[in-house]
Structures are given as C-alpha cells and as structure tokens.
Design an enzyme around this catalytic site. Structure first.
Site, PDB file in Angstrom:
ATOM      1  N   ASP A 185     -11.976   8.516   8.879  1.00  0.00           N
ATOM      2  CA  ASP A 185     -11.829   7.939   7.535  1.00  0.00           C
ATOM      3  C   ASP A 185     -12.318   6.488   7.492  1.00  0.00           C
ATOM      4  OD1 ASP A 185     -11.275   8.138   4.877  1.00  0.00           O
ATOM      5  OD2 ASP A 185      -9.132   7.720   5.084  1.00  0.00           O
ATOM      6  N   PHE A 243       1.456   9.617   3.125  1.00  0.00           N
ATOM      7  CA  PHE A 243       2.309   9.699   4.292  1.00  0.00           C
ATOM      8  C   PHE A 243       3.455   8.695   4.270  1.00  0.00           C
ATOM      9  CE2 PHE A 243       2.085  10.286   9.137  1.00  0.00           C
ATOM     10  CZ  PHE A 243       2.808  11.469   9.033  1.00  0.00           C
ATOM     11  N   GLY A 265       0.825  -1.197   0.000  1.00  0.00           N
ATOM     12  CA  GLY A 265       0.000   0.000   0.000  1.00  0.00           C
ATOM     13  C   GLY A 265       0.859   1.247   0.000  1.00  0.00           C
TER      14      GLY A 265
END
Ligand SMILES: *[C@@H]1O[C@H](CO)[C@@H](O)[C@H](O)[C@H]1NC(C)=O
Ligand SMILES: *[C@@H]1O[C@H](CO)[C@@H](O)[C@H](O)[C@H]1NC(C)=O
Ligand SMILES: *[C@@H]1O[C@H](CO)[C@@H](O)[C@H](O)[C@H]1NC(C)=O
Ligand SMILES: *[C@@H]1O[C@H](CO)[C@@H](O)[C@H](O)[C@H]1NC(C)=O
Ligand SMILES: *[C@@H]1O[C@H](CO)[C@@H](O)[C@H](O)[C@H]1NC(C)=O
Length: 918
Positions: free
Chosen positions: A699, A581, A577
């Site tokens: 989120d 960040f 992934g």
C-alpha cells in the site's frame, strides 16, 4: 486534514494515517488529564467515587454541554496534599471550591474563566501575586484562614471587574488597602469586602467613599500601626449594611452617618475615636447592633432605641462621656467646649484628658478657670489643625484666647470681637488668612507668623476648605494607594509542556537467548511523578529511546495507563487518523516526545483481531529502518490492543504534494522531492531485501509516506504488509491496496510479488514530478489515470515539459534530473512485472541524482551506533557480540557498535543477493 483513503479487502485491512500538525492540545482531553492529576495529588477519598473514565461523571464535578469541567466543589472532604499547577489548564473552570480541607502548598494559578474561588480554611502557603491578573470573570473570592506568607493585596485585583465578594480574613496580608473601590473604578460592583485579622496599615482609601460596598470588615489588624486615619469615608458609603472597623487605630470623630439608612451593624470599638456620638448614628432607622467600647468618645453617652443591641461597657470603658447615664445631657460649659473643639477634629489630646462634666473641677488641659469660670483658653503648641470656632464667643468669661504655634487654617471669626472680657488674642505662627476683624482697643492681638493674614485667599491651596472637618490626619498625606506588585505575564506556555530532557529511558540487557533478555522499561514523568514501570515478560528485548527508534524489539509492553494519559483517555480531539482497523491518536509524553497511538477497534473480529494484532507486531518488530516509521511499543490489555509509533510532525507526503495550498505550506523543491523519493526507495528496498522472508508493503502511496521536520521521509502503514512465504517469490493473497497505485497483475490475479511495490513506487515518482494524484477526477476522462497520461506525455519532449509540477523551478540541471526520474517512473510502472526493475535499481538511480546536491553530512543516527541499513540478521549478529555484557544504556552512552563512515546517503544498501529476489 485527516485523510482516510479507501482500501478494500478483508476486514482486517486498515489504512493508517499518522500525521498532522496538532499544536493545540484539545482542551476537553486536557481536562481529563488534569482531573486525574488532581485526583492523585489530593488522594481523592473513596467517598468521592472518582473512578469513572468520564470525569464529568465524578462526584462534586460539573461539566458543561461540551463536557468541559466547569465546577469543582470539594468542601469539607478532609483532603490533603498540594493542588497541581495543571489546574490552570481547566480553561472552562468557573467554580473552584475546596474550603474546609487540609490542602497545603502554594495555591496554583487558575483559568481566567473562573467565577468563584472558595478556598478558605486550608493550609495554603501562598497565592501567586499575579493570580488575579486578567480575572475578568471572577465574582466571588474567599481565601479566609490560610497560613499564607505575608503578601499584599495585589494591584491586579483591579482586573477583577466582575468582583462582588472578596473575603480575605486572616490571610496574612500586609501593606495598605489599595484605592480601587470607587463607583467609577474597576471594582464598582464590589458588595462585600472583608480584610479582617491581617497585617494591614494605612488609611481607608478615599475611593471607598463612592463605592457600593454593603459589608465592610477591616477589623482586627495585627500590624503595629493597624489601620489609621479617620472614618470620614464612611459618611458617603450609603449602601453600607455592616461596618466592622473595630480593633484598629482609627482617630477623629464618628462621621455623620445620616445617609447610611441601610446600616444595621456597626462595630467601632477598640479604636481611638473622639468627639460626640453623632445624633445621625443614634437615629439610624435600621440599626440593630452597635459597639463603641474602648474609644475616647466624648459628650453625652448615646441612648439608642429599644431593640438596638449595645455593647454593655460602652460607658464604663475609656470613653470620656460626661456622665454614665445614656441620654443625659452634659453641662452647658462642656457642651460649649465640645462645640469649640469640633472644628479642630476633637483632638485626642483633649479627649484623653477631659474627664467628667466639669472642666474647671477636673482641670481640663488647655482650660484655665477662675472662680468656676473659664478665664483662659490655652491651646498653644498643640499641633492643632482645623479652624477657629465662632462658638468661643459664647465663653463670655474668657480673658485670653491663645492659639500660637499650631497649624490652624481659615479666618478669624467676627464673633470673637464681641467677647466682653477679652484681653489677649494670640494666633501667631498658624496658617490663617483673611481680614482681621476689629477687636476693641484693649485687646492685644498677636498675628505674626501668618503669612496670608490680611489677604483674601490663602496662598497655598491645601489650606482651602479643610477647616470644617479638620483633624489630625489632615497633616498626614492620604496615601493614594498604589501598591507595587510584581506582575508577571503568565499566559504563554499554558499549552506547552516544558521539556526536561530525555526522561524516557530504558535499560536493557541483551543475552544470548531471547529468554535471557531482561527488559526494564522505566518511564519517568516529570512534575506529576507519574511513574510507570513497564517490565516486559522477557521473551525478546526491547530498547526504547526518545529518538523514537526501535533498536530491536518484541514485547515492548507499554501500560494502558500511560497510553490513556498521553491520549487524554483516547479523546476524540486527539484523533489524527481512522481506518478500518482502528483509530490513530496523537499523544505527547511529558518530556515532549510525540507519539502516534493506534488503537485497534475493540471487539473486532474476536478471534481474528488478536491474531492480526500479534502478527502485525511480529512484522513491525522485525523491520526496522530509518526510513520506516518505528514501532515504539504496544499494549495488550483486556480488549484494548494498541500500537505506538513515532510521530511524524510534517505529516504525509500527500499533504505537501497535493494540499500545500490549503494547508498554507510551501510546495516542495525538487531537491526535497528527490531526497524523499530516495528515502522511500531505500525503505522499500530494505523491506524486499530480507533473505528468508520478503516483506511486501502492498500500500505504498503518498499518504503513507510521512515526513519529519527535516523533511526526511519514512514509510508507514504496515497494516497490509505481507510476508512472502519462505522460498516463494510470488503468492496469492486477499486483495488489498489503493486504486491508482495497485499493479495491474496484482489487481487482476491477486498474485503478489515485490514488483507490486515497485509499480506503486513508480506511481509515486510520477506524482512527485507532476504534483498530480494517481487518480484525478478533475481531469478529462482520458487523463484521470495518472500512469496512462504520464506515459503518453513522456513520449515526446515538448509535451513532457508541460507535465512538470508548476511549482518546481526548472533549470537545466533540474530538468535533467527530472527527466531521469521520469524515465525511472515509467520503468517502475511498466505493465509487466518482469519489465520493472528491483528497488535497488531505483535506489541507485536516485542516490546518484541526490549526490549531485547533497553535501556529505553527519548522520545523527550513527551516534546511537545503529546502522539502519543493516539487515536484521546482520544486526542480530552484531548484537550477539555483546553477549554477556552488563546493562547497556544506548540512549546515553555512545555504543561501541558505532560504525564509521556515512553510508546513509550513499548508494550502499543491504547487500542482498539479487537472485534472492528474482
Ligand atoms: C463545611 O463545614 C463547615 C463546618 O462544619 C460548615 O459550616 C459548612 O457549611 C460546610 N460546607 C459545606 C459546603 O458543606
Ligand atoms: C510585608 O511583609 C514582608 C515580610 O515581612 C515585608 O518584607 C514587606 O516589606 C511587608 N510589606 C509592607 C508593605 O509592609
Ligand atoms: C461625600 O460626598 C460629597 C458629595 O458627593 C462630597 O462633597 C464629600 O467630599 C464626600 N465626603 C467624603 C468624606 O468623601
Ligand atoms: C462666673 O460664674 C458665676 C456663677 O458660676 C456667675 O454668676 C458669674 O456671672 C460668672 N462671671 C462671669 C464674668 O461670667
Ligand atoms: C512658638 O514657637 C517658637 C519657636 O519654637 C518659640 O520660640 C515660641 O516661644 C513659641 N511661642 C509660644 C507662645 O509658645
């Protein structure tokens, strides 16, 4: 598979996706790990300069264009140690060379890609018996001079169809040479075969005869019997340039070598060769070196051309040349006798005895003389094979010709009838056949014991055609080399690391004050003995276990070395992934524990980055719940900032809801969806449930909900988690989240409350029911927004039925359940925040639905004595009860903290006063 969802907001926001099946360990990464293991195993000397993170830049290592290690060339480096068995994982390896070192231990398996194996002059103690199995690319092998324990040339050498060069001098090989060398055989390309100074026995295999071998060295076997049989196969080895068969037990004559016109170096000394040196040898055009000492060679000593080097005691040794002068012919009588014994294969018995140039004067065995003439040939009882030479006829003084009790074959030559003085001809007890020629009347014929005499053909085919080159070894059946080797299949498991149980153990001692807590992190790695001890600075305790749960933590420092190892030096192929960040890598500890490693972008934000990093750790170490993905540790080392999470093998919920077809997985059953929804609800309820600080996830969405193999869900991605300042239930923050899930009031004003998470949860419920994404661009304009569409369809019963995900099997009970969840979804995503329920309401609704199906089951987490539904203050209180106790190993011993009863699947939830959240 890797989904990076858009998020917006400050640069510090990131969207983290931990997940996916990555069963195949990326091979390039593997190379780096293996090379580092190698480096440690052989204590690579400084001169090799093996320090660059990129192993392809290491000295004496070559890689291909894909950065796979292809060559390891370590000759003469004074290396010591044992080669690691991980070397087999270098699946692009073509050359492995380590000759001239002090390496020891068993030699490991290597990849089937191997082309060149040069390991001579080491201290290796064994080579796997099936090392050569499937080595179709192997061209060159040199394993000379290793103290291997006795082994045989494995039959699997047949697999090495590309083999050109095989050298195993002084390699402790016993047994026989397998018969695998012919032109039509598997090793037809073999040019160089060296098997000298071993413990081989048996004969030169017949298939050598049709091989293309140019260099054949089988000299100096140390076994009792050494190599035996004749050198007949050499006569057809027309490619030969060099033959060393010296220091063995070969018998019979030197074969006709007239076709070996490449031959330049032949060493036959120290055998038991007999017969005359064939003119074909003397006349070889390219001969440079010939050694014949210490055989039983007969006839005239050969005179080689000028320039041909000959061993200087060829004549003086036990050879039985008729004279000491090379080139000088023997007496006619000797010549005749050598002629007549040629078809008998020059028996050793004669060769040992027949000295000098005068058979009568020297009383040659088998020869009886009268008046300086041969009167009797007595070859009885001598185990002779071969056939009767017609040249006996030229011994005109013969009166008796006696061959009784041998194994002679062939027919009786007609020429013998012309012998003028012959009185007795005894061939009884042999294997002769054919018509008996008509001897003159006075001759006594003894033919008994030859069953086929008088017949046209011998009755047994083995006697056919052996006469011409008959010799002692005809009686010995030629071993057609089948060497029994144990062939063990090795391919499975090359990518799997055997799990040796729980080795990832950390002891902790908890104290009253954080400062009093000492943490000893001990990572024990199997096999490679990579031991990494991580000792935190003792600010707060950490407990880490193979179950992947963090019991309490802060400062769970994991060293950069460990994280480099498990992520194969942050190899691209390990990425699961990426976000704004940082990057998430999948890693696997040596005990098989899988982890997800998030590597923050280095140099990011300079001042801000580290703050974000530490604040994230602060959040993540405070929240711990079995439906929140656990933080296992972190690393802060120079520019590197890394977070380590438990790995969730089934990936994200989004994958199972929206991409199941592409992924080839089964769509989720309603029951599973329901239990996932409850897990999420519990996790969010927990986040919202702290009295002093309230965590808001911000989120929530299916790609942040990760599933374990048991299909239980954990909420991940705390990157956007915000703490509501103490006492404040609503606060303004930079906008972050994902379109489609974001509560309208938050999107518009940036004012954030827990109800923003409730809204997102409502959207997730709608997705769970419909199998449709929050924003679905494939739909007509008015249906793109799931919430709007769902609300509209919810209005009437008939249209509602059509929105249920087609894959869900809907019976009456299920329908009722779906209906309830649909209502809850609508409720949660109400337009106004105050119209939405708290998460505890959602938990209550969902758990009552789940309970209908769920049988009570033992919750494994309770084994560890941790109640994940406890709030942190509750847990801390409990832990303080352990104050002063000595080392507590939570991973091994059942903790006295163990709670009774199963509260994980019931509606019991953190007892947080509801007004604290209002
Ligand atoms: C290693 O050393 C041996 C003996 O000194 C030498 O013959 C050989 O050429 C060397 N091999 C390499 C590859 O340097
Ligand atoms: C080779 O040597 C081993 C060890 O002495 C022995 O067990 C084995 O039987 C030998 N094999 C052959 C074929 O001689
Ligand atoms: C050599 O080759 C010839 C013909 O190719 C064959 O008849 C003969 O048997 C071979 N000799 C040996 C010793 O293999
Ligand atoms: C025996 O040998 C002598 C000479 O050595 C020769 O003259 C004589 O003819 C021989 N006798 C026979 C029968 O061949
Ligand atoms: C041949 O062998 C048989 C049996 O071993 C023996 O009886 C006979 O005397 C032998 N014949 C000769 C001529 O030595």
């Amino acid at each position: 598979m890797v989904k990076v969802e858009l998020s917006f907001g400050g640069s510090f926001n990131f969207v983290l996706v931990l997940m996916f099946y990555v069963f195949v360990i990326p091979t390039r990464c593997q190379d780096e790990v293996v090379m580092n293991i190698l480096k440690n195993s052989i204590s690579a000397p400084i001169v090799l300069q093996w320090t660059d993170p990129n192993v392809c830049k290491w000295k004496n290592i070559n890689c291909d264009s894909r950065n796979r290690v292809t060559d390891i060339k370590l000759a003469n480096q004074t290396l010591q140690g044992i080669l690691p068995k991980e070397l087999v994982k270098l699946t692009a390896l073509q050359r492995f060379e380590c000759q001239g070192n002090g390496l020891t231990g068993p030699f490991p398996y290597l990849s089937k890609s191997l082309q060149r194996l040069i390991i001579h002059d080491n201290q290796f103690t064994s080579i796997p018996s099936n090392f050569f199995t499937g080595m179709r690319n192997l061209q060159e092998v040199n394993i000379d001079d290793n103290p291997l324990s006795l082994w045989q040339i494995p039959n699997s050498l047949r697999d090495c169809v590309a083999l050109r060069y095989f050298s195993a001098h002084n390699a402790d090989i016993n047994g026989t040479i397998p018969d695998i060398f012919g032109r039509d055989g598997p090793l037809s390309g073999l040019v160089f075969l060296e098997l000298s100074s071993n413990y081989l026995e048996g004969v030169l295999p017949a298939s050598l005869s049709s091989s293309s071998i140019e260099f054949l060295l089988v000299n100096g076997q140390n076994s009792n019997n050494k190599l035996t049989g004749t050198l007949d196969v050499l006569q057809n080895m027309t490619s030969l340039k060099k033959i060393w068969v010296n220091d063995n037990s070969f018998t019979g004559p030197i074969p006709d070598v007239s076709r070996l016109d490449q031959l330049s170096d032949i060493n036959l000394r120290d055998n038991q060769l007999t017969g005359v040196v064939p003119p074909s040898l003397v006349n070889l055009p390219n001969l440079g070196l010939v050694k014949l000492t210490n055989n039983y060679l007969q006839g005239s000593p050969p005179k080689f051309r000028n320039g041909v080097e000959v061993d200087n005691n060829m004549v003086g040794s036990r050879n039985q040349f008729c004279t000491n002068v090379p080139g000088q012919p023997c007496s006619p009588l000797v010549n005749v006798l050598l002629l007549v014994i040629e078809p008998l294969g020059y028996p050793l018995e004669f060769a040992e005895n027949w000295q000098g140039n005068d058979p009568c004067a020297n009383k040659w065995v088998g020869i009886v003389c009268a008046d300086g003439n041969i009167s009797v040939i007595n070859f009885q009882n001598m185990r002779l094979t071969g056939h009767i030479s017609p040249n006996f006829a030229s011994l005109s003084s013969l009166t008796k010709l006696l061959f009784a009790n041998n194994s002679l074959t062939g027919t009786i030559p007609n020429q013998l009838t012309s012998m003028p003085l012959l009185q007795e001809f005894d061939v009884s007890n042999n294997h002769l056949y054919g018509r008996v020629p008509s001897f003159s009347e006075g001759v006594v014929l003894k033919l008994g014991g030859n069953p086929d005499i008088g017949k046209d053909k011998p009755s047994t085919s083995d006697n056919l055609g052996l006469g011409g080159s008959g010799n002692k070894s005809n009686g010995v059946s030629v071993i057609v080399g089948i060497i029994l080797g144990i062939v063990i299949l090795l391919c499975i498991g090359a990518l799997l690391i055997i799990k040796f149980g729980k080795r990832f153990r950390i002891h902790t001692r908890m104290g009253k004050h954080p400062d009093a807590i000492k943490v000893h992190h001990k990572y024990q790695w199997d096999e490679n003995d990579v031991k990494v001890s991580v000792v935190s600075n003792g600010e707060v305790s950490g407990v880490l276990s193979t179950t992947g749960n963090v019991y309490e933590a802060s400062n769970m420092v994991i060293s950069i070395q460990v994280l480099r190892q498990v992520t194969y030096n942050f190899c691209e192929e390990k990425i699961v992934g990426k976000g704004g960040f940082g990057t998430v890598y999948k890693g696997e500890l040596h005990d098989g524990t899988q982890i997800a490693v998030k590597r923050m972008q280095s140099g990011m934000g300079d001042e801000k980055g580290p703050n974000e990093f530490t604040s994230e750790i602060a959040v993540l170490t405070k929240v711990r719940h079995k439906h929140l993905v656990s933080l296992l540790g972190y690393c802060l080392d120079g520019d590197e900032r890394l977070l380590v999470y438990e790995y969730m093998p089934q990936g994200a919920l989004s994958r199972h809801l929206f991409n199941w077809k592409e992924e080839g997985i089964k769509p989720l059953e309603w029951k599973t969806r329901l239990s996932i929804a409850l897990d999420v609800a519990r996790a969010v309820e927990y986040l919202h449930g702290f009295t002093q600080q309230i965590f808001i996830h911000r989120d929530l969405k299916p790609s942040n909900i990760l599933l374990g193999d048991d299909m239980r869900a954990k909420v991940s991605d705390f990157g956007l988690v915000r703490l509501a300042p103490e006492g404040k239930l609503s606060f303004q923050t930079r906008l972050a989240g994902t379109f489609g899930y974001m509560a309208p009031e938050y999107a518009v004003t940036g004012r954030l409350t827990t109800k923003a998470d409730v809204y997102s949860f409502g959207v997730i419920l709608m997705e769970i029911i419909t199998g449709r994404k929050a924003l679905d661009d494939t739909q007509p304009e008015e249906n793109i927004h799931l919430v709007t569409w769902f609300r509209r369809m919810l209005l009437n019963k008939s249209s509602f039925q059509t929105i249920i995900d087609q894959t869900i099997e809907v019976d009456e009970e299920t329908y009722a359940s779906i209906n309830t969840v649909a209502e809850l979804a609508g409720h949660c995503s109400a337009r106004e925040p105050h119209q939405r329920p708290d998460m505890s309401h959602a938990v209550n609704v969902l758990s009552s639905l789940v309970e209908v199906w769920k049988p009570a089951e033992q919750d494994v987490d309770d084994i560890y004595g941790i109640n994940f539904d406890m709030t942190l203050p509750e847990a801390l209180q409990r832990w303080q009860a352990f104050e002063g106790r000595s080392t507590l190993d939570l991973t091994l011993s059942p903790s006295p903290m163990q709670t009774t009863g199963d509260n994980s699947h019931t509606s019991e939830s953190p007892k947080v006063p509801s007004d604290a959240r209002k």
